[in-house]
Design a protein around this motif. Structure first.
Motif, PDB file in Angstrom:
ATOM      1  N   HIS B  29       2.713  14.881  16.824  1.00 58.06           N
ATOM      2  CA  HIS B  29       2.634  13.425  16.659  1.00 58.06           C
ATOM      3  C   HIS B  29       1.693  13.073  15.518  1.00 58.06           C
ATOM      4  O   HIS B  29       1.945  12.147  14.746  1.00 58.06           O
ATOM      5  N   SER B  30       0.576  13.839  15.392  1.00 58.95           N
ATOM      6  CA  SER B  30      -0.369  13.589  14.303  1.00 58.95           C
ATOM      7  C   SER B  30       0.334  13.657  12.960  1.00 58.95           C
ATOM      8  O   SER B  30       0.164  12.775  12.108  1.00 58.95           O
ATOM      9  N   VAL B  31       1.134  14.695  12.785  1.00 56.03           N
ATOM     10  CA  VAL B  31       1.813  14.854  11.497  1.00 56.03           C
ATOM     11  C   VAL B  31       2.787  13.715  11.279  1.00 56.03           C
ATOM     12  O   VAL B  31       2.919  13.188  10.169  1.00 56.03           O
ATOM     13  N   LEU B  32       3.462  13.303  12.342  1.00 57.10           N
ATOM     14  CA  LEU B  32       4.403  12.186  12.187  1.00 57.10           C
ATOM     15  C   LEU B  32       3.666  10.914  11.791  1.00 57.10           C
ATOM     16  O   LEU B  32       4.126  10.155  10.935  1.00 57.10           O
ATOM     17  N   TRP B  33       2.503  10.693  12.411  1.00 53.00           N
ATOM     18  CA  TRP B  33       1.699   9.527  12.009  1.00 53.00           C
ATOM     19  C   TRP B  33       1.270   9.647  10.550  1.00 53.00           C
ATOM     20  O   TRP B  33       1.220   8.660   9.814  1.00 53.00           O
ATOM     21  N   LEU B  34       0.971  10.873  10.134  1.00 55.35           N
ATOM     22  CA  LEU B  34       0.558  11.098   8.747  1.00 55.35           C
ATOM     23  C   LEU B  34       1.680  10.687   7.799  1.00 55.35           C
ATOM     24  O   LEU B  34       1.450  10.059   6.760  1.00 55.35           O
ATOM     25  N   ILE B  35       2.911  11.013   8.181  1.00 51.86           N
ATOM     26  CA  ILE B  35       4.046  10.643   7.325  1.00 51.86           C
ATOM     27  C   ILE B  35       4.136   9.120   7.223  1.00 51.86           C
ATOM     28  O   ILE B  35       4.348   8.567   6.140  1.00 51.86           O
ATOM     29  N   LEU B  36       3.923   8.442   8.348  1.00 54.60           N
ATOM     30  CA  LEU B  36       3.946   6.974   8.319  1.00 54.60           C
ATOM     31  C   LEU B  36       2.854   6.449   7.389  1.00 54.60           C
ATOM     32  O   LEU B  36       3.073   5.520   6.603  1.00 54.60           O
ATOM     33  N   ALA B  37       1.672   7.079   7.457  1.00 54.73           N
ATOM     34  CA  ALA B  37       0.567   6.648   6.596  1.00 54.73           C
ATOM     35  C   ALA B  37       0.967   6.811   5.124  1.00 54.73           C
ATOM     36  O   ALA B  37       0.702   5.921   4.305  1.00 54.73           O
ATOM     37  N   PHE B  38       1.618   7.937   4.807  1.00 52.38           N
ATOM     38  CA  PHE B  38       2.042   8.152   3.416  1.00 52.38           C
ATOM     39  C   PHE B  38       3.019   7.069   2.963  1.00 52.38           C
ATOM     40  O   PHE B  38       2.912   6.543   1.853  1.00 52.38           O
ATOM     41  N   PHE B  39       3.965   6.745   3.827  1.00 53.94           N
ATOM     42  CA  PHE B  39       4.953   5.725   3.452  1.00 53.94           C
ATOM     43  C   PHE B  39       4.266   4.404   3.147  1.00 53.94           C
ATOM     44  O   PHE B  39       4.584   3.724   2.167  1.00 53.94           O
ATOM     45  N   ASN B  40       3.304   4.028   3.999  1.00 53.38           N
ATOM     46  CA  ASN B  40       2.641   2.743   3.793  1.00 53.38           C
ATOM     47  C   ASN B  40       1.745   2.778   2.557  1.00 53.38           C
ATOM     48  O   ASN B  40       1.644   1.788   1.832  1.00 53.38           O
ATOM     49  N   ALA B  41       1.135   3.942   2.296  1.00 51.70           N
ATOM     50  CA  ALA B  41       0.337   4.057   1.077  1.00 51.70           C
ATOM     51  C   ALA B  41       1.243   3.899  -0.138  1.00 51.70           C
ATOM     52  O   ALA B  41       0.875   3.241  -1.128  1.00 51.70           O
ATOM     53  N   ALA B  42       2.463   4.453  -0.039  1.00 51.92           N
ATOM     54  CA  ALA B  42       3.416   4.282  -1.137  1.00 51.92           C
ATOM     55  C   ALA B  42       3.727   2.807  -1.336  1.00 51.92           C
ATOM     56  O   ALA B  42       3.813   2.322  -2.478  1.00 51.92           O
ATOM     57  N   GLY B  43       3.858   2.082  -0.223  1.00 53.07           N
ATOM     58  CA  GLY B  43       4.098   0.642  -0.330  1.00 53.07           C
ATOM     59  C   GLY B  43       2.964  -0.043  -1.066  1.00 53.07           C
ATOM     60  O   GLY B  43       3.185  -0.895  -1.941  1.00 53.07           O
ATOM     61  N   LEU B  44       1.726   0.333  -0.738  1.00 56.70           N
ATOM     62  CA  LEU B  44       0.566  -0.249  -1.428  1.00 56.70           C
ATOM     63  C   LEU B  44       0.620   0.036  -2.920  1.00 56.70           C
ATOM     64  O   LEU B  44       0.314  -0.825  -3.749  1.00 56.70           O
ATOM     65  N   MET B  45       1.027   1.263  -3.272  1.00 54.20           N
ATOM     66  CA  MET B  45       1.101   1.626  -4.686  1.00 54.20           C
ATOM     67  C   MET B  45       2.127   0.764  -5.413  1.00 54.20           C
ATOM     68  O   MET B  45       1.914   0.350  -6.552  1.00 54.20           O
ATOM     69  N   VAL B  46       3.256   0.484  -4.742  1.00 50.44           N
ATOM     70  CA  VAL B  46       4.266  -0.391  -5.363  1.00 50.44           C
ATOM     71  C   VAL B  46       3.650  -1.767  -5.626  1.00 50.44           C
ATOM     72  O   VAL B  46       3.857  -2.361  -6.688  1.00 50.44           O
ATOM     73  N   LEU B  47       2.843  -2.228  -4.677  1.00 46.86           N
ATOM     74  CA  LEU B  47       2.254  -3.564  -4.822  1.00 46.86           C
ATOM     75  C   LEU B  47       1.340  -3.646  -6.045  1.00 46.86           C
ATOM     76  O   LEU B  47       1.276  -4.687  -6.693  1.00 46.86           O
ATOM     77  N   VAL B  48       0.600  -2.563  -6.360  1.00 47.12           N
ATOM     78  CA  VAL B  48      -0.287  -2.627  -7.525  1.00 47.12           C
ATOM     79  C   VAL B  48       0.447  -2.251  -8.806  1.00 47.12           C
ATOM     80  O   VAL B  48      -0.160  -2.149  -9.855  1.00 47.12           O
ATOM     81  N   GLY B  49       1.754  -2.012  -8.722  1.00 49.90           N
ATOM     82  CA  GLY B  49       2.524  -1.767  -9.933  1.00 49.90           C
ATOM     83  C   GLY B  49       2.547  -0.319 -10.362  1.00 49.90           C
ATOM     84  O   GLY B  49       2.870  -0.022 -11.496  1.00 49.90           O
ATOM     85  N   ALA B  50       2.170   0.595  -9.450  1.00 46.92           N
ATOM     86  CA  ALA B  50       2.211   2.016  -9.801  1.00 46.92           C
ATOM     87  C   ALA B  50       3.385   2.648  -9.094  1.00 46.92           C
ATOM     88  O   ALA B  50       3.224   3.462  -8.191  1.00 46.92           O
ATOM     89  N   GLU B  51       4.604   2.251  -9.490  1.00 41.94           N
ATOM     90  CA  GLU B  51       5.763   2.708  -8.730  1.00 41.94           C
ATOM     91  C   GLU B  51       5.996   4.208  -8.875  1.00 41.94           C
ATOM     92  O   GLU B  51       6.561   4.836  -8.003  1.00 41.94           O
ATOM     93  N   PHE B  52       5.496   4.791  -9.990  1.00 39.52           N
ATOM     94  CA  PHE B  52       5.684   6.231 -10.154  1.00 39.52           C
ATOM     95  C   PHE B  52       4.887   7.004  -9.110  1.00 39.52           C
ATOM     96  O   PHE B  52       5.394   7.932  -8.475  1.00 39.52           O
ATOM     97  N   ILE B  53       3.648   6.572  -8.894  1.00 41.25           N
ATOM     98  CA  ILE B  53       2.825   7.235  -7.885  1.00 41.25           C
ATOM     99  C   ILE B  53       3.427   7.028  -6.507  1.00 41.25           C
ATOM    100  O   ILE B  53       3.415   7.924  -5.654  1.00 41.25           O
ATOM    101  N   ALA B  54       4.006   5.839  -6.294  1.00 41.97           N
ATOM    102  CA  ALA B  54       4.647   5.577  -5.006  1.00 41.97           C
ATOM    103  C   ALA B  54       5.770   6.572  -4.761  1.00 41.97           C
ATOM    104  O   ALA B  54       5.871   7.164  -3.679  1.00 41.97           O
ATOM    105  N   MET B  55       6.573   6.801  -5.794  1.00 41.04           N
ATOM    106  CA  MET B  55       7.672   7.752  -5.615  1.00 41.04           C
ATOM    107  C   MET B  55       7.159   9.164  -5.403  1.00 41.04           C
ATOM    108  O   MET B  55       7.704   9.918  -4.597  1.00 41.04           O
ATOM    109  N   LEU B  56       6.092   9.513  -6.154  1.00 44.70           N
ATOM    110  CA  LEU B  56       5.513  10.845  -5.969  1.00 44.70           C
ATOM    111  C   LEU B  56       5.039  11.024  -4.539  1.00 44.70           C
ATOM    112  O   LEU B  56       5.242  12.076  -3.929  1.00 44.70           O
TER     113      LEU B  56
END
Lengths: 487, 206
Positions: B29-56
């Motif tokens: 479950h921890s790892v699954l939560w970690l994946i969710l955290a990554f997805f949301n961090a990617a969302g944050l990156m899109v918001l600041v205009g760093a879409e490349f980092i979001a995709m990475l």
């Protein structure tokens, strides 16, 4: 400065890359039977790169015409001269390798391909004028070297050497990268000339930290004290042709790179790194000389000998002058010849079954059983010890002359004193070969290629080569001058 | 408005899933939560205009790293009761490390606010193209200015691959259990069986 022009400048590297890729395909389909043809083809590719590089060296290429790929590489005479030595040393390793690995039934075509890619990485290293190019070249060379060290994977010592080299090399790369990131952060650029401009009026704390970490990382690659601990183990464990390669080509590459980095990027702040380099030089000379005394294994002894020689070369760098830089190149040229010669001679010490012999006990009285081999070894060891009519002496002479001209008399004096200690174990070789009771252990025959390499190496360090010193001195001076005009 | 809402949504989810990574009892479950955290961090990156980092983040961290974690966690047979047994004993050490981290955070933020770190000024060699997305900018740099080094990085990966194969691949000399149909068809009863007529009381000699 368009890409076509840049590509024209890196034709030797392109030759190495493409031949490496094509030979990889040959190896994939040809299997182990293709080992010999692949080795020969790799030698031809190295020779081709050698002759493509030579004109620029003879012409003393320098200035803005030598800048390739937006200032990331500089294909000048300095890089060229170092490349000539690298290609020659890599070629020598390829020539002696098949006989060694064939006997162990471990010859595979990938050996030659890895050596080719290592040579490619080294030629990027010596032409690097940017921290990124420096790192890419260094990693390409190191990765190939880790694999080569562990090439005899069923042999415990070889596997140990590979693992040790890999772990410590990765640590050194980390230190180097950390220093590079500090430099980039505190100067805002990765190019050597940009760093030179940014630090023109003094080093800030962060820049100094970066400089020290980068120097530490580079010191590991050239195995300068205090980052030398891996050298004896790796040199002893790695297969002998690989050790011959490690002791010659990567040393040239890393030293040429270190000199360019120090003089081009940090040339205006020489006082900041002179002390560090001077300390590393003295420590390497002393540790190399003292550490070798008790060794019974010849490969370990030659490892300490290489540490000792790196110390002498670093004295040339510690002067921070162009005369010092050209002296380094002259010393390196003779160092490569002496190293290749001594390792080829070591490879020729075989018993009747073809097993390699590598301890002092085996070469007792070699002068009566194998006089030609013993006399070649005698000349090489006298040269390493710096006995006058031989070229090892000339190399030390130009280094010490540069040091005295730069008012580093203390450094030169300690170096000379320590070279007397070093002479002890080189002379021990001669005592064992010429004055001990013959044990007649060395019985194996060697092919003509080994003899040819040994004779060439001996001729290069023999007094005959004094005829060529003026020419070599001119090349080295032009190479060092290219460093100055670069910035 | 929508930006602000999205920011708070992603930020709250990152923090919440980050907390759950630590708190979940089951490591899977921890790892699954970690994946969710990554997805949301990617969302944050899109918001600041760093879409490349979001995709990475999505491709590299979610696609490769987190899945690798998941496999490792599932394959290793970890005894969690034993892992937790030393908690009280090691708690002081943990507290000290936490304190050091806190001090570093405070120092770092403090130093940043004072503006004491004098970094170098960029030399402009990698200045962004105006009006282009940063994916196009990175692409233009990688395939223009840094083309040679990019290609050489590819050679480094190739050498790593050659090395791995050279050091581990072994030609298998042992016979592999492949079906040889021709051999099966060619087999006759005479090759496989042998008729014996043993004398009474003599037995068969094999």
């Amino acid at each position: 400065m368009d890409l076509t022009y840049s590509l024209g400048l890196v034709i030797p590297e392109l030759v190495l890359t493409l031949s490496g890729l094509v030979l990889l395909l040959v190896a994939a389909w040809g299997g182990n039977e293709a080992s010999k043809p692949v080795s020969i083809a790799a030698c031809v590719a190295l020779g081709g790169a050698f002759f493509l590089t030579a004109p620029a060296v003879c012409a003393g290429a320098s200035g803005p015409d030598t800048v390739a790929f937006f200032g990331q590489l500089r294909i000048d005479a300095w890089a060229g001269l170092a490349k000539l030595m690298i290609y020659a040393a890599a070629g020598a390793a390829l020539v002696v390798a098949p006989a060694y690995f064939d006997r162990l039934k471990a010859m595979r075509p990938e050996f030659a391909i890895l050596v080719l890619f290592a040579a490619l990485g080294m030629s990027i290293m010596v032409s690097a004028a940017d921290l990124l190019a420096l790192y890419i070249g260094l990693e390409l060379n190191s990765l190939a070297a880790y694999v080569l060290a562990a090439y005899l994977r069923d042999d415990d010592k070889s596997a140990e050497a590979g693992l040790k080299y890999f772990v410590l090399g990765a640590l050194a790369s980390g230190i180097l990268l950390f220093g590079m990131s500090l430099l980039y952060g505190f100067t805002g650029t990765t190019s050597f000339s940009g760093i030179n401009v940014a630090i023109a009026d003094g080093l800030s704390g962060g820049q100094l930290f970066g400089l020290i970490f980068v120097l530490a990382g580079m010191a590991f690659k050239i195995s300068a004290v205090p980052f030398h601990m891996w050298t004896p183990d790796v040199y002893e464990g790695a297969p002998t042709p690989v050790t011959a390669f490690f002791a010659s080509a990567p040393k040239v590459a890393a030293i040429a790179l270190l000199a360019r980095l120090s003089l081009e990027a940090f040339g205006t702040q020489a006082t900041a790194w002179q002390q560090i380099v001077g300390f590393a030089a003295i420590a390497s000379i002393v540790v190399g000389a003292l550490g070798a005394i008790g060794q019974q294994n010849i490969k370990r002894l030659l490892a300490f000998s290489s540490i000792n020689n790196v110390g002498f070369i670093l004295i040339g760098l510690a002067t921070a002058t162009l005369a010092g830089a050209s002296a380094m190149m002259i010393y390196l040229a003779f160092y490569v010849a002496m190293t290749v010669g001594s390792f080829v001679a070591l490879l020729m010490l075989k018993d009747a079954d073809g097993n390699q012999l590598e301890t002092f006990g085996d070469i007792k009285g070699l002068s009566t059983t194998q006089p030609a081999l013993a006399w070649c070894l005698l000349l090489i060891m006298f040269s390493l010890a710096g006995i006058p009519p031989l070229m090892g002496f000339y190399g030390k002479l130009v280094i010490f002359r540069a040091a005295v001209e730069a008012d580093l008399i203390a450094l030169a004096a300690i170096g000379i004193a320590a070279s007397v200690i070093g002479a002890f174990y080189y002379l021990k070789f001669i005592k064992v070969m010429f004055f001990d009771e013959p044990v007649d252990a060395v019985k194996g025959k060697s092919d003509w290629a080994h003899w040819a390499l040994l004779v060439i190496a001996t001729l290069v360090i023999s007094p005959i080569a004094f005829l060529g010193t003026e020419w070599l001195g001119g090349l080295a001076e032009a190479a060092a001058a290219a460093l100055a005009t670069a910035g | 408005m929508i930006h602000t809402l999205a920011f708070y949504l992603f930020a709250v989810l990152v923090i919440a899933s980050g907390a759950m990574v630590v708190l979940a009892r089951n490591p899977v479950h921890s790892v699954l939560w970690l994946i969710l955290a990554f997805f949301n961090a990617a969302g944050l990156m899109v918001l600041v205009g760093a879409e490349f980092i979001a995709m990475l983040l999505v491709i590299v961290y979610v696609g490769a790293v987190a899945v690798l974690f998941l496999f490792v966690v599932m394959m290793l047979n970890i005894d969690f009761a034993e892992l937790r047994a030393g908690f009280i004993r090691n708690a002081p050490l943990g507290a000290v490390i936490a304190l050091i981290l806190l001090a570093e955070l405070v120092l770092g933020v403090g130093a940043y606010r004072v503006g004491i770190i004098e970094l170098g000024t960029p030399d402009g060699s990698a200045a962004p193209l105006l009006g282009e997305s940063n994916i196009e900018n990175i692409g233009a740099l990688l395939y223009g200015r840094y083309l040679f080094l990019f290609e050489m990085a590819g050679i480094i990966l190739l050498v790593a691959m050659i090395g791995a194969i050279v050091l581990t691949h072994r030609e298998s000399r042992a016979h592999r259990a492949h079906q040889n149909i021709g051999k099966q068809v060619a087999r006759r009863p005479d090759d496989a069986t042998e008729m014996k007529r043993p004398e009474v009381g003599q037995g068969v000699e094999l």
